[in-house]
Design an enzyme around this catalytic site. Structure first.
Site, mmCIF file in Angstrom:
data_model
loop_
_atom_site.group_PDB
_atom_site.id
_atom_site.type_symbol
_atom_site.label_atom_id
_atom_site.label_comp_id
_atom_site.label_asym_id
_atom_site.label_seq_id
_atom_site.Cartn_x
_atom_site.Cartn_y
_atom_site.Cartn_z
ATOM 1 N N ASP A 102 4.394 2.727 -9.352
ATOM 2 C CA ASP A 102 4.996 4.045 -9.128
ATOM 3 C C ASP A 102 6.270 4.226 -9.940
ATOM 4 O OD1 ASP A 102 5.368 6.163 -6.199
ATOM 5 O OD2 ASP A 102 5.754 6.545 -8.321
ATOM 6 N N ASP B 293 13.316 3.267 -7.865
ATOM 7 C CA ASP B 293 12.674 3.494 -6.565
ATOM 8 C C ASP B 293 11.963 2.224 -6.085
ATOM 9 O OD1 ASP B 293 10.260 5.843 -5.158
ATOM 10 O OD2 ASP B 293 12.120 5.040 -4.334
ATOM 11 N N GLY C 5 -3.437 6.414 -1.057
ATOM 12 C CA GLY C 5 -2.100 6.864 -0.667
ATOM 13 C C GLY C 5 -1.773 8.176 -1.333
ATOM 14 N N GLU C 6 -0.620 8.729 -0.997
ATOM 15 C CA GLU C 6 -0.197 9.984 -1.600
ATOM 16 C C GLU C 6 1.312 10.049 -1.670
ATOM 17 O OE1 GLU C 6 -0.885 12.386 2.590
ATOM 18 O OE2 GLU C 6 -1.349 13.356 0.704
ATOM 19 N N THR D 262 14.796 6.391 -2.507
ATOM 20 C CA THR D 262 14.391 6.485 -1.102
ATOM 21 C C THR D 262 15.587 6.126 -0.227
ATOM 22 O OG1 THR D 262 12.122 5.899 -1.663
ATOM 23 C CG2 THR D 262 12.792 5.561 0.621
ATOM 24 N N LYS E 256 11.002 -0.349 -3.615
ATOM 25 C CA LYS E 256 10.905 -0.422 -2.161
ATOM 26 C C LYS E 256 9.580 -1.082 -1.828
ATOM 27 C CE LYS E 256 8.991 4.263 -1.857
ATOM 28 N NZ LYS E 256 9.186 5.615 -1.305
ATOM 29 N N ASN F 112 6.310 0.478 -2.909
ATOM 30 C CA ASN F 112 6.001 0.501 -4.342
ATOM 31 C C ASN F 112 5.786 -0.898 -4.912
ATOM 32 O OD1 ASN F 112 6.074 3.261 -4.487
ATOM 33 N ND2 ASN F 112 8.197 3.368 -5.169
#
Length: 701
Positions: free
Chosen positions: A172, A154, A39-40, A192, A156, A159
């Site tokens: 993350d 964050d 992933g990125e 997010t 979500k 993550n």
């Protein structure tokens, strides 16, 4: 000479070349073989790696070119410092951080089952027992973080990772923050859009604290049970408006449990002081329902059956689950690798080290050395879990006189998000892995990287095979961009110099339909062929004349494919009739709604067998990749542009948002120049995408 600015649409992570195939930690004398891209994010990429003992890990790679600003250095420092300090069964394990000449690396536990967004995409929604199980694990991790003064900020589905036993692991920590004194409130707008708490967006004067994670838990719970976030729309501003007005509704046609609706409503309360604590959430009647002892691995693709779990078993399972996630115990902050947390370093000294380390003039080695040190938390913080922080006017007034926050604030965050008004949030959150299946297992040759020659060129692949298409394309693209960088002319390999370019790239995908949650991927080709890549990895393709079909399946465990041709009026075997019906369904839908008459579409009525078909496809964050049987690789970007590579990557076909087709040989596109600024900008964007395609091949080889 001043470096030209990157196109605004290009993320920092997209400008970073993949790390070497063998990543070396020189200080610890260890090396890791790089496998596929997992992933990125904003300025980092995550790969799967293998250590010398065959152990698999994840490695987060940040290019040093992205660490020239104090803001990004601060973000990296905070992420390492906080993640390294946390050790909990439901938090992704942090192993080590190190650097080489080009990159900074963060070595972490590998979660082999992907993330919870992957599962949602495959299943569309979770059952109540699964939701109950996963939420207990998430709340256990959150309590541990809050107990040690860390807000994640964050949380979500993207993550929340899943290990091979289907346990949640929070990861993350790029936006995480440390509460350094009792009552402190953070002011940075971050998170997010779909998951962000209202006080983060609309109450910056009072700030935010631990309650933002509680809000995110409510959004996650809704998303798991309903299948989409409660405030989701395609317009970011509208999402914010709905969050501000607390506008969401529960489905009527396919309702979720009443207890779940009640708990979600309690959590998604605009006033953070009115939200329940983590323990109050767990005391809600929703958590008295059926609770499984574990989640089976088959849940990744199909709904699990918990009908055999009784109420008595559920109570036992819940008690054991609470123990496993350490909900009712308090532990000191983690000390890794034999380190002991001592009082020899004060909070003030820690802050001085931080301020020195994040300066752009400071060596990266200084930043990593400081970030590795054990985290020191002020003694004034309460020892009990910080599950709620009340805001008062007095505290807010006092905060104005306190020193500036350690973590750099991102003042332009809102502006940047608003520029993405039309972006599909599900796609933006997607973190799917490019697996090493793009190359046959016998061709991986782990640790045997192809060496560059004296001209920094990759030699051509030694043998022709199914997977060598990817190797060959990567080789040619790598050599072409290397030649461009060194102001040399790239020579097209001799076997592609005198070929018919129109014929080589004539057949590609013109429309596709994703129905992978039930059946598979449907597609229509430029020559009138319609096919389906089924979820069982078989394919069926209908000839342009609609009279015959090819059925393609692998022979047992072999990678060899067997193709059979049938007349659709007479010869379809009974065991293929259901697939034939599905193929017809896909054909009707695509030809009626998706297939447009273009200058490059036609009907090859003479083609009755041996039709081109999709051999594989891969989803990434910014695009979907198709490998076709005619050695064409197609990249469909989510901005509705397409890049089709053929002839070993030496022929580039580009289709813009308006379906206009352009075609160049690889040497032509690299040398193409224009005085027209608009055309020049367009070509720069195309080259950025072509370079991204090269990086995909590098990670998939």
């Amino acid at each position: 000479m001043k470096t030209p600015p990157r196109p605004k649409s290009t993320k920092l992570s997209e400008t970073c070349a993949p790390p070497p195939e063998t990543i070396r930690d020189k200080k610890r004398n260890k090396k890791y073989s790089r496998h596929g891209l997992l992933g990125e994010g904003g300025f980092a990429r995550v790969y799967e790696v293998e250590d010398d003992h065959g152990g698999l890990l994840a490695i987060k790679t940040i290019s040093k070119t992205a660490l020239q600003s104090k803001k990004n250095r601060t973000k990296l420092y905070a992420e390492i410092k906080l993640h390294k300090a946390l050790s909990h069964p439901n938090i992704v394990g942090f192993e080590e951080c190190f650097e080489d000449e080009e990159n900074v690396y963060m070595l972490m536990e590998l979660c082999k089952a992907g993330n919870m967004m992957d599962l949602l995409r495959a299943r569309k929604r979770y059952t109540a027992p699964e939701t109950r199980f996963f939420l207990v694990q998430l709340i256990g991790a959150c309590q541990y973080m809050h107990e040690h003064s860390v807000i994640h900020r964050d949380l979500k589905l993207g993550n929340l990772f899943l290990d091979e036993s289907m346990n949640v692991k929070v990861g993350d920590f790029g936006l995480a923050a440390l509460i350094e004194r009792e009552g402190e409130r953070k002011k940075t707008i971050c998170g997010t859009p779909n998951y962000i708490a209202p006080e983060v967006l609309f109450d910056t004067s009072n700030g935010h604290s631990f309650e933002v994670d509680v809000w995110s838990i409510g959004v996650i719970m809704y998303t798991l049970l309903v299948g989409k976030p409660p405030f989701q729309t395609k317009d970011v501003k509208e999402i914010y408006k709905r969050i501000k007005d607390n506008l969401y509704e529960f489905p009527v046609d396919d309702p979720i449990p009443t207890e779940a609706e009640d708990l979600i409503s309690c959590i998604l309360t605009p006033d953070p002081n009115d939200r329940p604590t983590l323990h109050e959430i767990l005391d809600h009647p929703f958590f008295s329902g059926i609770t499984p002892p574990s989640i089976p691995s088959t849940a990744r693709m199909s709904k699990p059956d918990f009908s055999n779990v009784t109420n008595a078993m559920s109570k036992h399972n819940m008690r054991r689950l609470r123990q496993q996630v350490e909900l009712d115990i308090s532990r000191p902050i983690a000390a890794k690798n034999g380190e002991e947390k001592t009082e020899s370093v004060s909070v003030a000294e820690q802050e001085r080290e931080f301020n020195k380390a994040v300066q752009p003039s400071s060596p990266i080695s200084t930043l990593l050395s400081s970030a590795r040190q054990p985290l020191i938390v002020a003694n004034s913080l309460p020892s009990q879990p910080l599950l709620r922080q009340a805001t008062t006017a007095a505290l807010a007034e006092k905060e104005k006189k306190q020193k500036m926050e350690i973590h750099a604030s991102n003042k332009k965050y809102m502006e940047n998000l608003e520029k993405k008004d039309g972006e599909d949030e599900e796609i933006a959150d997607q973190k799917l892995r490019i697996v090493s299946e793009m190359v046959n297992n016998d061709e991986k040759n782990k640790g045997k990287a192809r060496a560059l020659d004296e001209n920094n060129q990759l030699p051509p692949p030694k043998s022709k095979s199914k997977s060598s298409c990817f190797v060959e394309m990567h080789t040619n693209l790598h050599n072409a961009f290397t030649a461009k960088r060194e102001a040399k002319r790239f020579e097209i390999p001799s076997q592609y110099r005198d070929t018919d370019s129109d014929k080589a790239s004539k057949v590609f995908i013109v429309s596709w339909l994703d129905y992978c949650n039930k059946y598979g991927m449907g597609y229509a080709l430029t020559d009138g062929t319609v096919g389906v890549y089924f979820n069982d990895s078989t394919s069926m393709v209908l000839s342009p004349a609609k009279e015959t079909v090819d059925y393609i399946a692998s022979r047992g465990k072999s990678s060899t494919a067997v193709r059979k041709n049938f007349n659709i009026d007479k010869e379809i075997p009974k065991d293929l009739e259901s697939k034939m019906l599905l193929l017809r369904h896909f054909e009707d839908y695509m030809l009626e709604r998706l297939y447009g008459a273009r200058s490059y579409t036609y009907v090859d009525e003479e083609r009755r067998k041996g039709m081109t078909f999709v051999q594989r496809y891969y989803r990434m964050k910014n695009l979907i990749v198709f490998k076709l049987s005619n050695d064409v690789v197609q990249f469909n970007f989510y901005d509705h542009t397409k890049m089709i590579l053929s002839q070993g990557g030496c022929l580039v076909t580009y289709i813009d948002k308006d379906y206009a087709l352009s075609r160049w040989t690889l040497d032509e596109i690299l040398e193409k120049q224009s005085k027209d600024e608009r055309e020049k900008k367009k070509m720069e964007g195309i080259l950025v995408k072509l370079k991204y395609c090269k990086d995909v091949f590098a990670t998939g080889r």
